[in-house]
Design a protein around this motif. Sequence first.
Motif, PDB file in Angstrom:
ATOM      1  N   UNK A  45      24.516  10.099   4.642  1.00 13.51           N
ATOM      2  CA  UNK A  45      23.817   9.090   3.824  1.00 13.51           C
ATOM      3  C   UNK A  45      23.310   9.719   2.534  1.00 13.51           C
ATOM      4  N   UNK A  46      23.383   8.941   1.470  1.00 10.94           N
ATOM      5  CA  UNK A  46      22.858   9.397   0.186  1.00 10.94           C
ATOM      6  C   UNK A  46      21.530   8.701  -0.101  1.00 10.94           C
ATOM      7  N   UNK A  47      20.707   9.351  -0.908  1.00 11.71           N
ATOM      8  CA  UNK A  47      19.423   8.741  -1.263  1.00 11.71           C
ATOM      9  C   UNK A  47      19.162   8.909  -2.751  1.00 11.71           C
ATOM     10  N   UNK A  48      18.318   8.029  -3.258  1.00 13.09           N
ATOM     11  CA  UNK A  48      17.942   8.055  -4.666  1.00 13.09           C
ATOM     12  C   UNK A  48      16.650   7.253  -4.798  1.00 13.09           C
ATOM     13  N   UNK A  49      15.571   7.903  -5.192  1.00 15.54           N
ATOM     14  CA  UNK A  49      14.286   7.208  -5.285  1.00 15.54           C
ATOM     15  C   UNK A  49      13.356   7.981  -6.214  1.00 15.54           C
ATOM     16  N   UNK A  50      12.318   7.292  -6.687  1.00 14.28           N
ATOM     17  CA  UNK A  50      11.319   7.925  -7.564  1.00 14.28           C
ATOM     18  C   UNK A  50       9.959   7.899  -6.886  1.00 14.28           C
ATOM     19  N   UNK A  51       9.225   8.996  -6.989  1.00 11.29           N
ATOM     20  CA  UNK A  51       7.842   9.059  -6.525  1.00 11.29           C
ATOM     21  C   UNK A  51       6.971   9.238  -7.769  1.00 11.29           C
ATOM     22  N   UNK A  52       6.002   8.350  -7.945  1.00 15.09           N
ATOM     23  CA  UNK A  52       5.149   8.444  -9.136  1.00 15.09           C
ATOM     24  C   UNK A  52       4.278   9.696  -9.065  1.00 15.09           C
ATOM     25  N   UNK A  53       3.830  10.153 -10.231  1.00 17.42           N
ATOM     26  CA  UNK A  53       2.994  11.360 -10.297  1.00 17.42           C
ATOM     27  C   UNK A  53       1.779  11.245  -9.370  1.00 17.42           C
ATOM     28  N   UNK A  54       1.149  10.066  -9.373  1.00 20.30           N
ATOM     29  CA  UNK A  54      -0.041   9.865  -8.532  1.00 20.30           C
ATOM     30  C   UNK A  54       0.268  10.114  -7.060  1.00 20.30           C
ATOM     31  N   UNK A  55       1.492   9.729  -6.634  1.00 19.14           N
ATOM     32  CA  UNK A  55       1.877   9.859  -5.227  1.00 19.14           C
ATOM     33  C   UNK A  55       2.571  11.200  -4.963  1.00 19.14           C
ATOM     34  N   UNK A  56       2.828  11.950  -6.030  1.00 21.45           N
ATOM     35  CA  UNK A  56       3.495  13.250  -5.863  1.00 21.45           C
ATOM     36  C   UNK A  56       2.458  14.365  -5.996  1.00 21.45           C
TER      37      UNK A  56
ATOM     38  N   UNK B  31       2.753  22.831 -11.133  1.00 18.51           N
ATOM     39  CA  UNK B  31       3.808  22.737 -12.155  1.00 18.51           C
ATOM     40  C   UNK B  31       4.426  21.336 -12.267  1.00 18.51           C
ATOM     41  N   UNK B  32       4.349  20.543 -11.214  1.00 19.18           N
ATOM     42  CA  UNK B  32       4.932  19.196 -11.249  1.00 19.18           C
ATOM     43  C   UNK B  32       3.865  18.108 -11.442  1.00 19.18           C
ATOM     44  N   UNK B  33       2.635  18.508 -11.720  1.00 18.91           N
ATOM     45  CA  UNK B  33       1.567  17.519 -11.945  1.00 18.91           C
ATOM     46  C   UNK B  33       1.909  16.671 -13.164  1.00 18.91           C
ATOM     47  N   UNK B  34       1.582  15.395 -13.091  1.00 21.64           N
ATOM     48  CA  UNK B  34       1.802  14.495 -14.221  1.00 21.64           C
ATOM     49  C   UNK B  34       3.230  14.010 -14.369  1.00 21.64           C
TER      50      UNK B  34
END
Length: 165
Positions: free
Chosen positions: A55-66, A129-132
């Motif tokens: 299975x393939x996946x593709x999704x975005x997690x917002x900065x607030x949730x990351x 490093x991935x904040x924001x």
Amino acid sequence: MKGTVVTLSYCLRENDEHGTLLQETDTNNPFVFLFGFGHLLPDFEGNIQGLSVGDKFSFTITAERAFGLYDPEGLIDLPLEIFMDQGQLMEHLLEPGQTLHLRDEEGEIHRCTVKKRGLSSVQVDFNHPLAGKNLHFSGEILDVRYASPEELDHGHVHGPGGVAY
Ligand SMILES: [Zn+2]
């Protein structure tokens, strides 16, 4: 899928599938993790929950949730003196991009990244490093297996992609 060992490949970009490439697994080093043990972002696990091999996946997690929003107060100037060792400046620690682990007065360790070096101070950033950043993940599930009782007990993966014991 809690208690399974998942192997996947992924590509992490900023914002969406056209964004700046931040991280990428290569074919020889896919990412292996024990599902449901809090090692990954909850939203990452939530998005791949129930997927099967192939299975393939593709999704975005917002900065607030990351990794949270970027906090400008996380940028701090530290005096160069604290990087002296026996009268010598530890130059190798002060290269931009270098990760440092600094101990505060309470003895707690904090991770930061060197931003720039001044004449008498060095600017470090305590933000993740991935904040924001909104994180866009795409990839494929390569393998799913049951974790061994020992892996469940230790809370990590043994063998390829994991630790020795
Ligand atoms: Zn172990």
